[in-house]
Design a protein around this motif. Structure first.
Motif, PDB file in Angstrom:
ATOM      1  N   UNK B 236       0.795  -1.213   0.000  1.00 58.26           N
ATOM      2  CA  UNK B 236       0.000   0.000   0.000  1.00 58.26           C
ATOM      3  C   UNK B 236       0.829   1.265   0.000  1.00 58.26           C
ATOM      4  N   UNK B 237       2.047   1.192   0.564  1.00 51.61           N
ATOM      5  CA  UNK B 237       2.823   2.412   0.734  1.00 51.61           C
ATOM      6  C   UNK B 237       3.806   2.640  -0.399  1.00 51.61           C
ATOM      7  N   UNK B 238       3.929   1.665  -1.259  1.00 52.71           N
ATOM      8  CA  UNK B 238       4.739   1.874  -2.447  1.00 52.71           C
ATOM      9  C   UNK B 238       6.225   1.874  -2.201  1.00 52.71           C
ATOM     10  N   UNK B 239       6.699   1.111  -1.218  1.00 55.15           N
ATOM     11  CA  UNK B 239       8.144   1.006  -1.032  1.00 55.15           C
ATOM     12  C   UNK B 239       8.723   0.082  -2.099  1.00 55.15           C
ATOM     13  N   UNK B 240       9.919   0.403  -2.517  1.00 50.86           N
ATOM     14  CA  UNK B 240      10.542  -0.393  -3.566  1.00 50.86           C
ATOM     15  C   UNK B 240      11.918  -0.835  -3.092  1.00 50.86           C
ATOM     16  N   UNK B 241      12.450  -1.825  -3.778  1.00 51.49           N
ATOM     17  CA  UNK B 241      13.818  -2.262  -3.550  1.00 51.49           C
ATOM     18  C   UNK B 241      14.570  -2.028  -4.855  1.00 51.49           C
ATOM     19  N   UNK B 242      15.836  -1.663  -4.740  1.00 53.32           N
ATOM     20  CA  UNK B 242      16.625  -1.358  -5.924  1.00 53.32           C
ATOM     21  C   UNK B 242      17.694  -2.449  -6.092  1.00 53.32           C
ATOM     22  N   UNK B 243      17.421  -3.438  -6.929  1.00 53.61           N
ATOM     23  CA  UNK B 243      18.322  -4.592  -6.986  1.00 53.61           C
ATOM     24  C   UNK B 243      19.769  -4.230  -7.330  1.00 53.61           C
ATOM     25  N   UNK B 244      19.993  -3.233  -8.172  1.00 52.63           N
ATOM     26  CA  UNK B 244      21.373  -2.901  -8.523  1.00 52.63           C
ATOM     27  C   UNK B 244      22.170  -2.462  -7.301  1.00 52.63           C
ATOM     28  N   UNK B 245      21.503  -1.842  -6.327  1.00 56.65           N
ATOM     29  CA  UNK B 245      22.202  -1.373  -5.140  1.00 56.65           C
ATOM     30  C   UNK B 245      22.052  -2.351  -3.977  1.00 56.65           C
ATOM     31  N   UNK B 246      20.861  -2.900  -3.805  1.00 58.47           N
ATOM     32  CA  UNK B 246      20.593  -3.764  -2.651  1.00 58.47           C
ATOM     33  C   UNK B 246      20.704  -5.231  -3.007  1.00 58.47           C
ATOM     34  N   UNK B 247      20.829  -5.579  -4.233  1.00 57.97           N
ATOM     35  CA  UNK B 247      20.878  -6.971  -4.660  1.00 57.97           C
ATOM     36  C   UNK B 247      22.182  -7.263  -5.358  1.00 57.97           C
ATOM     37  N   UNK B 248      22.182  -7.867  -6.521  1.00 55.00           N
ATOM     38  CA  UNK B 248      21.009  -8.199  -7.334  1.00 55.00           C
ATOM     39  C   UNK B 248      20.218  -9.387  -6.813  1.00 55.00           C
ATOM     40  N   UNK B 249      20.777 -10.140  -5.857  1.00 53.10           N
ATOM     41  CA  UNK B 249      20.065 -11.325  -5.388  1.00 53.10           C
ATOM     42  C   UNK B 249      19.099 -10.927  -4.282  1.00 53.10           C
ATOM     43  N   UNK B 250      17.832 -11.270  -4.468  1.00 54.15           N
ATOM     44  CA  UNK B 250      16.796 -10.971  -3.489  1.00 54.15           C
ATOM     45  C   UNK B 250      16.083 -12.269  -3.140  1.00 54.15           C
ATOM     46  N   UNK B 251      15.442 -12.270  -1.995  1.00 50.27           N
ATOM     47  CA  UNK B 251      14.544 -13.388  -1.719  1.00 50.27           C
ATOM     48  C   UNK B 251      13.289 -13.180  -2.537  1.00 50.27           C
ATOM     49  N   UNK B 252      12.886 -14.231  -3.219  1.00 49.79           N
ATOM     50  CA  UNK B 252      11.740 -14.097  -4.120  1.00 49.79           C
ATOM     51  C   UNK B 252      10.480 -13.679  -3.405  1.00 49.79           C
ATOM     52  N   UNK B 253      10.389 -13.999  -2.109  1.00 53.41           N
ATOM     53  CA  UNK B 253       9.144 -13.741  -1.385  1.00 53.41           C
ATOM     54  C   UNK B 253       8.959 -12.272  -1.047  1.00 53.41           C
ATOM     55  N   UNK B 254      10.018 -11.453  -1.112  1.00 59.51           N
ATOM     56  CA  UNK B 254       9.853 -10.061  -0.691  1.00 59.51           C
ATOM     57  C   UNK B 254       9.283  -9.189  -1.806  1.00 59.51           C
TER      58      UNK B 254
END
Lengths: 316, 278
Positions: B236-254
């Motif tokens: 609802x709040x529109x938060x995003x993750x930036x894979x180039x900076x925080x990833x590129x590997x993320x947990x798929x569930x997030x």
């Protein structure tokens, strides 16, 4: 006491949230870090685009508007982060209506860490929503082109923003050459309270799409020269100017400085090499600032209260 | 701010050889402070002066020898000008958060597509070295795009080749048979979405690459915002993750995959849904 305009920052949307830049160098070495664009997410309820889209063109990039940072994130997360590190912040604010921008600034202003904000940049290149009364509803909003197309709307927007902000805070207005009369828009923005102009050379290529990059460098330089010439002629009040668009290395930054820009913003050049921010900062720190040179203030000797000749009288 | 800053360094290319439809570059750098991991990538300045955005390449292997330096294996698209052996290559990295290895020996499935196949093969080797049972699913439409199969067959317990259209079905079958504890995805976003959905259905953990490294229209530095993904917890709040900076590997569930607006083709994301409903 007005704080000086930062010599170099990232362009809005090209420096991430500002915090990502800390991976590439010491932010405290810079004059300020630009955070933005800050706004209320327009298409959030409608599932609008969450990210920008870049497509490559020769010597340039075509981009859609960068997604805005929500004000809540800026207040809760970013401003405290920058304040803890003592890095001044330039907030780039974008909104579709005067009320939206005023509400946004009010929310930001209430932050306990607002003291770290050195300047607020109002984006006049953003799409303006026209609000009209309609039957059976309060109002209907529809896009009405960019703010900069309507100088009167710019004047209202800037003065509404000016009201929300502390009196000593630098307010700047960003406008692009796409508006029909940049000089009228510049006059209106300064009349509304802007004390510096950010002149962008980005070229519109379609609805909500702009061409940026080295290809638009001459457009930026032309716009800066035109506005500076109008300032010299007294047709626009004399305020510092920041060039954005096509500044992609030290040489083009010095060209912009030569055209009369006190500062530059780096966009696509930063995407290629973030270390450019520090290189350009160092280069501009050494080059003379047009703001320091331009106004020929008479120097007065305190003891004798007589004008001191600044240049030797011509011999022969 | 105690982390060392990223900066561009010069490496020497020591080999440039074909790898299926791609090419593999070996680059010698001064020794890395921390070992590289599969899932990391390097950022290389554009090949030509009229290109604005840098190139991003997967790291497919790393070997550090004392007194010599670090040799990075990079998988790159075969097109465009590439440095020959002996030439210098400017690069930033390896950057990013790589794939995490399980702390206990479990069964894992690794899915790969395109140039990321070489990084997936490296991941298989590391998973085997910690005692895991690994199955590799290589997705490609062209035979040449299945990379590094000879090495992959040595390092994985099973290798499954599949076409892009049937990737979701293959992964679902394999998940049903093997009941893996973790699924990995290396490749474009469409594959990541498929793997995340399959893993969610099977109740497994997924680690996916959140950005298609090597795609056009990316800066890789985490500045441009072209890789932003919406987060599920804060829909609802529109938060995003930036894979180039925080990833590129993320947990798929997030990641909120339903809200991902993506230009490239969806690899059978709908097929997964259909299978679940039938």
């Amino acid at each position: 006491m007005r704080r000086p305009l930062p010599r170099v920052t990232a362009a809005a949307g090209c420096g991430g949230s500002g915090r990502e830049l800390a991976r590439f160098g010491d932010l405290a070495a810079l004059d300020a870090v630009l955070v933005g664009p800050v706004g209320a997410r327009p298409g959030e309820a409608a599932g609008g685009p969450v990210r920008t889209r870049l497509s490559v063109s020769p010597s340039g990039l075509v981009h859609t508007p960068a997604p805005v940072l929500p004000a809540a994130q800026v207040v809760d997360d970013l401003l405290p982060w920058f304040r803890a590190r003592g890095v001044p912040v330039v907030l780039a604010v974008r909104g579709g209506t005067t009320g939206a921008v005023a509400d946004l600034l009010l929310g930001l202003r209430r932050s306990l860490d607002f003291g770290v904000v050195a300047a607020v940049e109002i984006d006049l290149t953003a799409e303006r929503e026209d609000t009209r009364p309609s039957i059976g509803a309060l109002a209907s909003t529809e896009p009405a082109g960019p703010w900069s197309a309507d100088p009167q709307a710019c004047l209202k927007l800037l003065s509404a923003a000016r009201e929300q902000l502390p009196r000593d805070l630098l307010l700047t207005a960003k406008l692009a050459g796409e508006c029909p009369d940049p000089l009228a828009t510049a006059r209106a923005a300064i009349g509304g309270g802007a004390r510096a102009l950010v002149l962008s050379g980005s070229v519109p290529t379609g609805p909500q799409e702009h061409l940026v990059g080295p290809a638009v460098g001459p457009v930026t330089l032309g716009l800066v020269s035109r506005v500076r010439a109008a300032m010299a002629a007294g047709r626009v009040p004399d305020v510092p100017v920041v060039a954005v668009g096509g500044v992609h290395d030290v040489r083009t930054a010095l060209l912009a400085r030569g055209a009369g820009a006190s500062g530059v913003q780096l966009g696509s050049g930063l995407l290629g090499d973030p270390a450019l921010l520090w290189e350009v900062h160092d280069a501009l720190a050494l080059a003379p600032d047009p703001e320091d040179l331009a106004p020929p203030l008479p120097l007065v000797d305190d003891d004798h209260a007589t004008p001191v000749p600044t240049t030797p009288a011509p011999t022969d | 701010m105690s982390a060392p800053t990223l900066h561009r360094r010069a490496g020497e290319v020591v080999a440039n050889r074909p790898l299926g439809a791609y090419r593999q570059l070996s680059v010698v750098l001064p020794a890395l402070a921390t070992p590289a991991r599969p899932g990391q990538f390097v950022i290389v300045p554009p090949a030509r002066a009229d290109h604005v955005l840098p190139r991003t390449w997967w790291v497919a292997g790393e070997r550090t020898e004392a007194g010599f330096g670090t040799t990075l294996e990079l998988v790159v698209p075969g097109t465009g000008a590439l440095p020959a052996p002996g030439e210098e290559l400017q690069l930033t990295g390896p950057v990013g958060r790589g794939f995490g290895l399980p702390t206990t020996p479990v069964t894992a499935v690794v899915a790969a597509q395109g140039a990321a196949g070489a990084a997936a093969r490296w991941l298989c080797e590391l998973l085997r070295s910690v005692g895991c049972t690994v199955h590799l699913v290589s997705c490609a439409d062209e035979p040449e795009q299945h990379v590094d199969l000879v090495l992959a067959r040595r390092s994985a317990d099973g290798v499954v080749l599949t076409e892009l259209g049937s990737a979701a079905a293959t992964l679902a079958d394999l998940t049903h048979t093997l009941t893996p504890s973790v699924l990995y995805a290396a490749g474009p976003l469409s594959l990541s979405r498929t793997v995340a959905l399959v893993a969610e259905r099977a109740g497994a953990v997924s680690q996916v690459s959140g950005v298609g490294i090597g795609a056009e229209g990316l800066c890789g530095h985490g500045l441009c915002g072209a890789c932003d993904l919406p987060l599920r917890a804060t829909a609802g709040r529109g938060a995003t993750v930036r894979p180039c900076a925080d990833g590129p590997v993320l947990r798929g569930a997030v990641v909120d995959w339903a809200a991902v607006v993506d230009g490239d083709s969806v690899v059978a994301g709908d097929a997964v849904v259909e299978m679940g409903e039938s």
